[in-house]
Write a protein that holds these residues in place. Sequence first.
Motif, mmCIF file in Angstrom:
data_model
loop_
_atom_site.group_PDB
_atom_site.id
_atom_site.type_symbol
_atom_site.label_atom_id
_atom_site.label_comp_id
_atom_site.label_asym_id
_atom_site.label_seq_id
_atom_site.Cartn_x
_atom_site.Cartn_y
_atom_site.Cartn_z
ATOM 1 N N CYS A 83 0.848 -1.188 0.000
ATOM 2 C CA CYS A 83 0.000 0.000 0.000
ATOM 3 C C CYS A 83 0.887 1.242 0.000
ATOM 4 C CB CYS A 83 -0.929 0.008 1.213
ATOM 5 S SG CYS A 83 -0.095 0.247 2.803
ATOM 6 N N THR A 87 -1.404 5.821 2.737
ATOM 7 C CA THR A 87 -2.513 4.959 3.160
ATOM 8 C C THR A 87 -2.210 4.329 4.508
ATOM 9 O OG1 THR A 87 -3.075 4.467 0.861
ATOM 10 C CG2 THR A 87 -3.922 2.959 2.532
ATOM 11 N N GLU A 227 -4.919 5.716 -4.137
ATOM 12 C CA GLU A 227 -4.779 4.313 -3.775
ATOM 13 C C GLU A 227 -5.834 3.480 -4.502
ATOM 14 O OE1 GLU A 227 -3.024 1.731 -2.989
ATOM 15 O OE2 GLU A 227 -2.471 2.494 -0.993
ATOM 16 N N ILE A 231 -6.694 -2.304 -2.312
ATOM 17 C CA ILE A 231 -5.725 -2.127 -1.232
ATOM 18 C C ILE A 231 -6.312 -1.283 -0.104
ATOM 19 C CG2 ILE A 231 -3.502 -1.086 -0.639
ATOM 20 C CD1 ILE A 231 -2.489 -1.938 -3.387
ATOM 21 N N SER A 232 -7.075 -0.273 -0.448
ATOM 22 C CA SER A 232 -7.665 0.592 0.566
ATOM 23 C C SER A 232 -8.634 -0.186 1.468
ATOM 24 C CB SER A 232 -8.395 1.762 -0.086
ATOM 25 O OG SER A 232 -8.859 2.673 0.885
#
Length: 345
Positions: A83, A87, A227, A231-232
């Motif tokens: 990431c 983030t 992002e 992944i977030s």
Amino acid sequence: MTTQLATIQQPQETVIDNEPRSGEVNYVRCLTNDPKYLAPIRKLEMKLGFVTPIRWQNTILISLFHILVSFYLLHFLYNGQRCLKQTLILEIIFGQMAAFGVTAGAHRLWTHRSYKVKTPLKILLLIFYATAGQNKLYQWVRDHRLHHKKSETSADPHDVSRGFFFSHVGWLMMKKHPDVLSEGSKIDMSDISGDPLLNIFDRNFNLLKLLFCFLLPAVLPVLLFGETWTISILAVLVRYLLTLNFTWSVNSFAHLYGFKPYDRKIMPAENFAVSLVAMGEGWHNYHHTFPWDYKASELPYFFNVSTLFLDAAAYIGQAYDMKQASPELIKATAEKNGDSSWKTS
């Protein structure tokens, strides 16, 4: 400390034909409004010696959440994905917010009334508590007050004498012991139910939890840093999983492992590792000896970040009337009741 992933609706009553033996009485008392199709499973649970019935919906949800998020994270790391630093930093911030919502808010302020707070900080702590994604504040406070009143008895919601797993997460997977329900109804909650702001918060809690625990932390990295959604979302779920287990560790690890400088006769102990991950809540022998002390420990800020937060709030005038045990009381109590590790642990 108290959490719950879901609110479970109770269906129809289960009928178990055999007259219960003495050891099964409390188990049977929990079967009101239980669905009939669970009767064979309930008979097996009783035969295996379960103290109370399993809440299967909770058990499945909690287990799947841990398995899927852990598998997702390992797959992510194995494939070399990472990431963005922004983030990671943002999720750490949300994690700190959630921690202060539990430690400084639900625990030290609303459960123990160890200090008073002005409205701006009160609102901030409520937002922080929503970020933790746990139970409604009223339920959290009631269960934790009961935990202190009936610690390590059948009326303790997460009674550690039923084992590490039960005190950590198993209590969320099983129906409450009849003694928990009976004694919990006697807990004075008038200060919580009589607070208009807390009532508004609890009425809208599910929406606020969704917003601050999940939606904002997932959306902001995408909008602010570019992002990816995948992944977030993973970052949010990992942060939530860690936050839950850090909170649960106070009920399990800190009740089983560590020194007892202040009262050797109780199970809560001074646990350094738990204090690090739970923002100072692991100094549990001290806390159960002096539950009204806003510091929940004698130790300095590095070992108790929640106290640093509260002292900063007091410095700017948002927190006041901070209750604490005097050095003389602490010394006398430790020398009389402790395990001789005071000032050395």
